[in-house]
Design an enzyme around this catalytic site. Structure first.
Site, mmCIF file in Angstrom:
data_model
loop_
_atom_site.group_PDB
_atom_site.id
_atom_site.type_symbol
_atom_site.label_atom_id
_atom_site.label_comp_id
_atom_site.label_asym_id
_atom_site.label_seq_id
_atom_site.Cartn_x
_atom_site.Cartn_y
_atom_site.Cartn_z
ATOM 1 N N GLU A 317 -20.297 66.780 20.164
ATOM 2 C CA GLU A 317 -18.872 66.448 20.211
ATOM 3 C C GLU A 317 -18.607 65.082 20.829
ATOM 4 O OE1 GLU A 317 -20.391 68.989 23.343
ATOM 5 O OE2 GLU A 317 -19.795 69.597 21.341
ATOM 6 N N ASP A 359 -28.880 29.021 3.729
ATOM 7 C CA ASP A 359 -28.869 27.683 3.158
ATOM 8 C C ASP A 359 -29.757 26.797 4.031
ATOM 9 O OD1 ASP A 359 -28.302 25.555 1.582
ATOM 10 O OD2 ASP A 359 -26.230 25.303 2.225
#
Length: 889
Positions: A317, A359
């Site tokens: 829980e 890149d």
């Protein structure tokens, strides 16, 4: 004047604005049909925009330019959402049953569990939400707004946060910009807009200042309207803001449907899979406990309550609270390392990432490009080439990249002054990623216009018919082409990026002078002037960062728009084995299956378009990789969206930052490596709670089944199980702050439900061995073998069960020897010690009778110490075997 033909009306699909307000659509349709001058008057604006006083007044009237569908709900709604989960609902039913049956103690304990779970989650999520908003505020997108200058013909251009824009503002747009609000175009030059966020159409659409659609055209088909949430692919424009915030087309649509509500993230899907493993286990075990106890004891009502308690004990829980707290802590720690997390769930993907596509410029290199050479086509130094490159870079109004800035900073002050005063800009043809070049048209007071074009070598050569050398202009034949490619290749092998410069003299005829408009069609029969060559040296930190990423199981692939030679040189400098560099043209020839095989074999890809980058990312994802993509340009946006984890930088174009999940305040792979480690640490602590709770609770249930078959009474009352579960859950609150072994951080981690089930089956029964020994000790050594002495028996198992659960946290949290080779963080140690003390105090203190427990004799505690020592020894031995057999996640 060159004018693009519009597609026939019938060929253009009608796009209905489903889900938006009819009033907004009607208002936008009216804005499309209204003259631009009248629109400016109606909004009390001018072509130079609003002054600051007007903007401030309108800001108070219209509020911030934000779509508020994602704002946090009121506290009472949030509190209800924190309560409303299956675990709490089950506990509530059990509490009500206990209350009806006048078992007030059980009702109080169960109610405490519900309150604790709900309140802790509410407080943690509230703190996390505020922390996330503070982090997002560190990265804000801006728009270029025009402000009038008294007595000046030209307006002042300033950067303003998008949220401060108001109707009536006039904004300037260029490639890479996000459209910040719904706008009416005032001026446009080769303007192409990506509307995929609204229409789903991948191809950009061209926009014009005049709409040519008929009355039947939908609002999204209007050619002179721009919409919030879309982005500029290429071209330039100025536009008048008509609607902001929730009054935009996007805002109205967002209030009706939210993508985040429709799609389940990979992180949430993993949580769901783990939860279903526990739920299925609970659905099997709880009925077994019910049947065995009901048959053996004959009290089916008590057996039902006990089975419900078992079901509660098997449910984690605290999982929502633990997950939220762990992610929030990870985000705050990463922010200190200059990594801003836009979505908390992205932290999991960050840690699971095993392939990073990046890149070259600014990540592997210093992002400090300098113009190293300016030569003619024969490789000889040429000031004329520098002058033409300067004219091109200075007069373009689109997105000025690092190459343009390098050209402008290289020119001497005298050259700048002379060129700026001698030449006047006539027009420009903006850059786009299909042509890979851009042109400006200038004149110096004569009767001729000069078109200066700058771009990638191959694309410039494709529109050249001659080459300039001194005063000569030579036809471009095969021999010259070979020579040109040879010179460019030599520069590339030195790590220089080559940009070609070409020009063409155009007659300024009567038609041109009456209405000047140049386009792509004018980029033909150019004369190649030469090259400007740029150097972007590798960062000193790149090679160590790449080694660190490799050590953590992250493969780096380079995806660049540069050519193969430059890519190979830079990769060699930073220690990447380039191997065979794959050019973009090869990717175009492959189908998806072929590309999936190709991306596994190669590390470096060159001469890529935005579509190429996106396909590579998708191919890697299809192969089962968790893919990160790092980029900062408009050409990176498709790949950023396609990646599992999109990474951009604070200085990126707006559309890149909007597409990313994580923003780096420092463009460094070393920072990225630190973020990967923190992502894995965050995931590790979440996984700890799930595995610890699942295995511990499984052991308890297994022990209950054994005891229920032989004992004349319940081995533990429902109240005892619930209190034990409550105390254990409290001890786990500190898990988000726990340390993580370095070995766990060395490789990517991901959800593995099969491993959770196996882990439960191996480690759960270990505690049952010592639970059964506790039964024997209580039965034979302390004569707790009748219903009259069941409280003593239950107290003995209560203490042993809680302390073994608290101990196993430290045993299983690490592959190493606990306390000696790997020590938990002090909050977890302190919380565990406090809960262990509370567990011993409950049967020994004044409240023992309240919990239906009984004080234990002092002789019990040596037995307890022996069993805990035996449990630790056996768990450590099995842990070593398990790690060798199955690995240790």
């Amino acid at each position: 004047m060159i004018r693009r033909e519009h597609p026939p009306r019938a060929a253009r699909p009608r796009i209905a604005p489903a889900g938006t307000s009819p009033d907004i659509s009607k208002a936008l349709q009216a804005a499309s049909r209204t003259d631009a001058g009248q629109m400016l008057l109606g909004l009390h604006s001018s072509p130079q925009g609003l002054d600051e006083g007007q903007a401030q007044a309108l800001r108070k009237q219209f509020g911030s330019n934000e779509v508020r569908h994602d704002q946090p709900p009121p506290w009472w709604t949030h509190l209800w959402q924190c309560y409303r989960n299956p675990f709490n609902l089950l506990l509530t039913v059990l509490a009500l049953v206990s209350y009806v049956t006048e078992d007030m103690k059980a009702a109080l304990v169960i109610g405490s569990m519900v309150v604790l779970s709900t309140v802790l989650r509410f407080l943690q999520e509230s703190r996390s939400s505020k922390a996330a908003e503070r982090l997002k505020a560190m990265v804000s997108n801006t728009a270029t707004v025009l402000r009038p200058v008294p007595g000046a013909a030209n307006a002042l251009r300033i950067e303003v946060p998008m949220r401060e824009l108001v109707p009536g503002d006039v904004i300037a747009l260029s490639a890479g910009d996000m459209i910040p609000a719904d706008c009416r175009l005032l001026a446009a030059k080769d303007l192409f807009i990506s509307q995929s966020a609204l229409t789903g159409e991948a191809m950009p659409v061209e926009k014009f200042t005049t709409d040519h659609g008929g009355p039947e055209a939908g609002v999204l088909e209007r050619e002179n309207l721009l919409f919030m949430g879309t982005s500029v692919v290429s071209g330039t424009a100025t536009a008048l803001i008509v609607h902001t915030g929730n009054r935009t087309f996007f805002g109205a649509l967002a209030q009706r449907v939210t993508a985040a509500d429709q799609d389940t993230s990979a992180f949430q899907a993993g949580i769901n899979r783990m939860s279903w493993v526990l739920i299925r286990f609970m659905l099997v075990m709880a009925p077994l406990v019910l049947v065995i106890n009901g048959v053996a004891k004959g009290d089916w009502w008590e057996a039902a309550l006990f089975a419900l308690s078992i079901a509660v004990g098997l449910t984690p829980e605290m999982l929502p609270m633990i997950v939220t707290a762990t992610l929030a802590k990870g985000a705050v720690v990463m922010s200190r390392q200059k990594v801003i997390v836009k979505r908390l769930e992205a932290i999991h993907n960050f840690g699971a990432m095993d392939v990073l596509c990046t890149d070259k410029t600014g990540t592997l290199t210093q992002d400090r490009i300098v113009l190293e050479r300016h030569t003619n086509a024969w490789g000889e130094a040429s000031d004329h080439v520098l002058q033409m490159a300067y004219l091109n870079s200075f007069h373009q109004t689109g997105l000025k990249n690092l190459l343009d800035k390098a050209v402008l900073s290289h020119a001497e002050t005298q050259l700048e002054t002379r060129l700026q005063t001698a030449w006047r800009k006539i027009d420009e043809v903006p850059f786009d990623f299909a042509r890979r070049r851009m042109s400006v048209v200038v004149e110096n007071g004569g009767s001729e216009h000069l078109l200066v074009c700058k771009g990638a070598l191959e694309e410039i050569l494709s529109v050249c018919s001659s080459v300039e050398r001194g005063d000569e202009v030579l036809p471009l034949d095969a021999g010259l082409l070979a020579r040109i490619h040879g010179i460019a290749s030599e520069l590339n092998t030195q790590g220089l990026r080559v940009v070609a410069v070409a020009s063409r003299v155009l007659a300024a005829g009567a038609q041109r002078q009456a209405q000047v408009a140049y386009g792509v069609a004018d980029e033909t029969a150019l004369t190649l002037l030469g090259y400007v060559a740029f150097l972007d040296p590798p960062k000193e930190s790149t090679a160590p960062a790449l080694r660190a990423l490799a050590a953590h199981g992250v493969a780096v692939k380079v995806l660049t728009g540069d050519n193969e030679l430059v890519a190979r040189k830079v990769c060699a400098d930073v220690g990447i084995e380039a191997g065979c560099v794959v050019p973009g043209r090869e990717i175009e020839e492959l189908d998806d299956a072929g590309l999936r095989a190709l991306v596994e074999r190669h590390q470096v890809f060159a001469k890529l378009t935005p579509a190429h980058k996106e396909r590579i990312v998708r191919a890697l994802h299809a192969n089962g990789h968790v893919v990160g993509f790092m980029g900062d340009g408009i050409n990176d946006a498709p790949a950023l969206r396609a990646a599992d984890i999109g990474i951009s930088v604070d200085g990126a174009v707006d559309v890149a930052k909007e597409s990313a999940d994580i923003i780096l305040l420092e463009k460094s792979l070393m920072v990225l490596e630190q973020g990967v480690v923190e992502g894995r640490r965050t995931f590790a602590n979440m996984l700890k709670y799930i595995k610890l709770t699942a295995s511990s609770n499984f052991g308890n249930v297994f022990s209950v089944l054994v005891a229920s078959a032989f004992l004349p009474f319940l081995p533990m009352l429902p109240l005892h199980l619930l209190v034990q579960n409550l105390l254990y859950d409290v001890s786990q609150i500190a898990i988000p702050f726990d340390n993580v072994d370095a070995e766990f951080l060395r490789k990517p981690q991901s959800w593995n439900p099969a491993d959770l089930g196996r882990f439960m089956l191996f480690f759960g029964p270990l505690s049952s061995v010592f639970d059964i020994l506790t039964y024997a000790v209580m039965w034979f050594a302390f004569s707790a073998n009748t219903v009259a002495h069941q409280a003593l028996f239950q107290s003995g198992w209560f203490v042993e069960g809680l302390l073994s659960q608290t101990l196993v946290v430290h045993l299983i949290r690490t592959r190493k020897i606990p306390f000696l080779q790997s020590r938990a963080a002090w909050p977890l140690l302190a919380m565990g010690a406090a809960i262990a003390a509370a567990g011993i105090w409950l049967p020994m203190g004044r409240l023992a009778h309240y919990f239906r427990l009984q004080a234990l004799p002092l002789a019990y505690f040596p037995w307890l110490a022996a069993m805990l020592a035996g449990y630790a020894t056996l768990t450590q031995a099995v842990k070593g075997w398990y790690a060798r057999r199955f690995g240790w996640q």
